[in-house]
Motif scaffolding. Sequence first.
Motif: not given
Length: 82
Positions: A17, A19-20, A28-29
Motif C-alpha cells: 500500500s 502507507k506501507k 510520509h505517505y
Amino acid sequence: MKTKITLEAARVMMGYSLKKAAILFGVHYQTLSKWEEDPSLMKQKYVSMIEEIYFVPVSYIFFGSKDEFILLNKNNDINSLK
C-alpha cells in the motif's frame, strides 16, 4: 528504448500500500504519493532505496511525470502501428 515502469507500478507489483511503502522509505505517505506523480522530485538517497524496497533496478523506473509517461507510451503505441 528499454521499457520502463512508473514508481507506482513498482510499488503495486510488490503488493505494498502507499502507507506501507512510505514507511519502508521513511517518509510520509503524501511525500511518496508526490514522488509517484513525478519521481524526478526524489532525492538521490531515496532513489537508491528503490532497488532495496521494490527489487526493481532503478534503470527500469521512469523518472518523469505520469503525464509524460502516458504521452511517451501513447506515442510509442502509435509509432508501432506504422
